[in-house]
Design an enzyme around this catalytic site. Structure first.
Site, PDB file in Angstrom:
ATOM      1  N   ASP A  93      20.521  21.180  13.403  1.00 41.91           N
ATOM      2  CA  ASP A  93      20.842  19.822  13.851  1.00 41.91           C
ATOM      3  C   ASP A  93      19.836  18.806  13.311  1.00 41.91           C
ATOM      4  OD1 ASP A  93      18.683  20.495  15.435  1.00 41.91           O
ATOM      5  OD2 ASP A  93      19.713  20.206  17.355  1.00 41.91           O
ATOM      6  N   SER A  94      18.827  19.273  12.586  1.00 44.71           N
ATOM      7  CA  SER A  94      17.930  18.367  11.879  1.00 44.71           C
ATOM      8  C   SER A  94      18.679  17.536  10.843  1.00 44.71           C
ATOM      9  CB  SER A  94      16.808  19.153  11.193  1.00 44.71           C
ATOM     10  OG  SER A  94      17.334  20.246  10.460  1.00 44.71           O
ATOM     11  N   ASP A 132      23.524  25.343  14.500  1.00 43.52           N
ATOM     12  CA  ASP A 132      23.001  24.776  15.745  1.00 43.52           C
ATOM     13  C   ASP A 132      24.146  24.206  16.569  1.00 43.52           C
ATOM     14  OD1 ASP A 132      20.256  25.033  16.234  1.00 43.52           O
ATOM     15  OD2 ASP A 132      19.749  23.511  14.738  1.00 43.52           O
ATOM     16  N   LYS A 162      23.154  28.714  17.471  1.00 43.16           N
ATOM     17  CA  LYS A 162      21.783  28.627  17.986  1.00 43.16           C
ATOM     18  C   LYS A 162      21.719  27.627  19.123  1.00 43.16           C
ATOM     19  CE  LYS A 162      18.258  26.763  15.613  1.00 43.16           C
ATOM     20  NZ  LYS A 162      17.658  25.783  16.566  1.00 43.16           N
ATOM     21  N   GLU A 164      19.032  25.893  22.220  1.00 40.31           N
ATOM     22  CA  GLU A 164      17.666  25.651  22.670  1.00 40.31           C
ATOM     23  C   GLU A 164      17.575  25.835  24.174  1.00 40.31           C
ATOM     24  OE1 GLU A 164      16.175  21.871  21.472  1.00 40.31           O
ATOM     25  OE2 GLU A 164      16.731  22.127  19.352  1.00 40.31           O
ATOM     26  N   GLU A 231       9.117  27.771  18.018  1.00 39.21           N
ATOM     27  CA  GLU A 231       8.664  26.547  17.356  1.00 39.21           C
ATOM     28  C   GLU A 231       7.413  25.974  18.012  1.00 39.21           C
ATOM     29  OE1 GLU A 231      10.162  22.164  15.777  1.00 39.21           O
ATOM     30  OE2 GLU A 231      11.597  23.527  16.725  1.00 39.21           O
TER      31      GLU A 231
END
Length: 346
Positions: A93-94, A132, A162, A164, A231
């Site tokens: 998602d960056s 993501d 993915k 978080e 991270e």
């Protein structure tokens, strides 16, 4: 009709009637910069390799062979991951920041993510393809997360997703894995929650903080995650979690060299991103400098008319050009009969 008094000067490079600027085959072939790519390795001559599977990743972990992960956001970056043997291609998602210009990842929508996942899926076939899940697509309920994950897999071509978080999303991870959607977890610094953490700060730097990160990692493995990103945590904690987990492979980004693998954002790795640079980023190339030189050289060549050269232009048989001059000399605005007649005589 009166012919033009003066014939237009014949262009340089004109050939006679039996020749063409290129060969006949070259003249008739569809020369375009947007022609479909011929399916070959355009980045190198790497031998074909087997599809990367979760079992393969676990074998790499067991053999203590570091796992390589790179983000990709489009067909060209996906092809690079494919050609050079990357193990996991991550559509992160960056892309919200490095591709779409958003301030942070929370602005990214599922439809935008799907667009990029589809492009990467077309270029990255051998690496495991992970996408993501954007902010808000897995928080409302496990049912909501399942529907959105299905879209990423079915409509986008992702092979895993993915998420978080820690124990608070364990049920969602468990539900996804039960229906056959592999999950890569993400613990430590959680970019989608940067406001709550008062910025992009390293996590786990106190004993209590490190214990929280460990709890999250253990909860994600217990819920069924096959791997997890660690991270921005102390390198000692990254190595400890990697040893403590029984099955899940750890992928570090700012977590030290003791994890089972590493991931970097493509634009950080090749040097095209010139926003904030985290401590853990290493630039392995300076693509931006090369691109800057290329753009400047192109503009200079256009303005001094050295581009395109004659060798970069199309030719025309001499007889055809002479016939064109005759027809063009007789053509007047609003008259189309001459063009119709010329087409009939061919």
């Amino acid at each position: 009709m009166l012919r033009l008094a003066k014939r237009v000067q014949r262009p340089a490079g004109l050939t006679d009637s039996t020749q063409c600027f290129y060969s006949y085959r070259g003249c008739t072939r569809r020369w375009m910069s947007v022609r479909p790519e011929e399916r070959q390795d355009v980045y190198g001559s790497a031998l074909p390799r087997k599809k990367v599977t979760i079992q393969h990743l676990h074998a790499l972990r067991a053999a203590r062979t570091p796992i390589t992960v790179l983000t990709a956001y489009d067909f060209p970056t996906a092809r690079a991951c494919e050609a050079h043997g990357v193990d996991i291609t991550l559509v992160g998602d960056s892309l919200a920041q490095v591709c779409l210009g958003y301030d942070d990842t929370t602005r990214l929508t599922l439809d935008e993510m799907l667009h990029h996942v589809r492009a990467v899926a077309r270029g990255s076939r051998t690496p495991l393809l992970v996408a993501d899940m954007p902010f808000g697509t897995y928080h409302a309920s496990p049912e909501d997360a399942i529907q959105n994950a299905i879209r990423l897999v079915r409509d986008g071509g992702a092979e895993a997703v993915k998420l978080e978080g820690g124990p608070e999303i364990a049920d969602t991870v468990r539900r996804l894995t039960r229906i056959g959607i592999p999950v890569m977890a993400h613990v430590g610094l959680l970019p989608q929650r940067h406001v709550m953490s008062s910025g992009f700060r390293a996590q786990g730097r106190t004993a209590e903080g490190a214990l929280d990160v460990l709890r999250s990692a253990l909860a994600m493995e217990e819920a069924g995650a096959f791997a997890m990103v660690l991270e921005a945590i102390p390198h000692a904690l990254g190595a400890y979690i990697s040893r403590r987990l029984a099955r899940a492979a750890t992928i570090g980004i700012g977590a030290g060299a003791g994890t089972d693998g590493q991931v970097l954002v493509w634009d950080d790795m090749v040097g095209t991103w010139h926003g904030h640079q985290a401590k853990f980023v290493r630039r392995f190339a300076d693509v931006k400098a090369e691109a800057d030189r290329g753009v400047k050289a192109y503009m200079e060549a256009v303005r001094e008319r050295s581009f395109p050269a004659l060798s970069e232009s199309y030719g025309m048989p001499k007889a055809e050009w002479e016939r064109f001059e005759e027809l063009a000399g007789e053509l007047r605005v609003g008259e189309t009969e001459i063009l119709d007649m010329s087409m009939e005589t061919r």
